[in-house]
Design a protein around this motif. Structure first.
Motif, mmCIF file in Angstrom:
data_model
loop_
_atom_site.group_PDB
_atom_site.id
_atom_site.type_symbol
_atom_site.label_atom_id
_atom_site.label_comp_id
_atom_site.label_asym_id
_atom_site.label_seq_id
_atom_site.Cartn_x
_atom_site.Cartn_y
_atom_site.Cartn_z
ATOM 1 N N ASP A 200 0.842 -1.185 0.000
ATOM 2 C CA ASP A 200 0.000 0.000 0.000
ATOM 3 C C ASP A 200 0.885 1.246 0.000
ATOM 4 O O ASP A 200 2.107 1.170 -0.148
ATOM 5 N N ILE A 201 0.275 2.411 0.163
ATOM 6 C CA ILE A 201 1.015 3.661 0.075
ATOM 7 C C ILE A 201 2.059 3.782 1.187
ATOM 8 O O ILE A 201 3.045 4.506 1.062
ATOM 9 N N VAL A 206 1.783 -6.955 1.579
ATOM 10 C CA VAL A 206 0.699 -7.896 1.862
ATOM 11 C C VAL A 206 0.780 -9.014 0.833
ATOM 12 O O VAL A 206 0.798 -8.753 -0.369
ATOM 13 N N GLU A 207 0.834 -10.243 1.288
ATOM 14 C CA GLU A 207 0.955 -11.382 0.390
ATOM 15 C C GLU A 207 -0.375 -12.120 0.276
ATOM 16 O O GLU A 207 -1.156 -12.156 1.216
#
Length: 221
Positions: A200-201, A206-207
């Motif tokens: 994310d920013i 995240v997998e």
């Protein structure tokens, strides 16, 4: 708006006035698409293993005679941890080609065009591969025998992929040439570089967002 645009362009032209007519020297680039690239100080198989591991995939190497036990060992923790008794994932997807390569006690599940929720309920999928690319750590599936339809390598949370050393090439041009030579280039292909992941920013990784959370690559030597 128009006057502002014209003013910006005028300033750009003024700034470039002293270089606009300067001669441009074009140096030839010594490159021919498809020429051998090589893998540096490592051999092609070692480079492939290194780059696959760089993507946070698990790498296991074995002889052909040890393929069955190696794959079963890779699957064991996922099957045991899930377990159908607690409503967790259970069973392993694999077609007839895979089952012949991996004999022994594996709770195989047949893919009879299972719906997404049924695919999501299996513990893992085992497939073969078509090409491995050493310099990018990429695996290419053409979804022929041993590889199943695209959904089976995208929906289950764990993907165990079997790659033979004679399927590994140095770089992308060699992979494309191999795909063309086999006729696989006319079919939909899946190119896999490590487990599915995104950030994310805030750059939090995240997998498992749009594919398997865990990728295990078994290199058969």
């Amino acid at each position: 708006m128009t006057s502002a645009r014209e003013e910006i362009l005028r300033r750009v032209r003024t700034a470039l006035a002293d270089v606009a007519d300067a001669p441009v020297e074009e140096a030839p680039i010594p490159w021919t698409y498809g020429r051998p690239v090589g893998t540096g100080e490592l051999g092609v198989v070692d480079r492939f293993a290194e780059r696959v591991a760089d993507y946070r995939a698990e790498v296991r190497r074995c002889a052909a005679a040890d393929l069955g036990p190696t794959v079963r060992a890779a699957l064991a923790r996922f099957i045991d941890d899930g377990g159908a008794s607690d409503g967790g994932p259970s069973g392993v997807l694999g077609d007839d080609v895979v089952r012949e390569l991996v004999p022994g006690p594996v709770p195989w599940v047949a893919d009879d065009l299972l719906a997404p929720d049924r695919l999501d309920a299996v513990a893992a999928v085992v497939t073969t591969a078509t090409v491995g690319i050493a310099n990018t750590g990429t695996i290419v599936l053409d979804h022929g025998p041993g590889q199943g339809r695209r959904a089976v390598s995208l929906v289950p949370d764990v993907h165990v992929c079997i790659v033979r050393t004679d399927q590994i090439v140095d770089d992308v041009p060699a992979a494309v040439a191999a795909l063309r030579a086999s006729g696989a280039h006319v079919r939909p292909l899946t190119w896999i570089s490590g487990p599915s992941a995104t950030s994310d920013i805030e750059l939090d990784r995240v997998e498992g967002v749009h594919g398997p959370r865990t990728l295990v690559v078994v290199i058969v030597e």
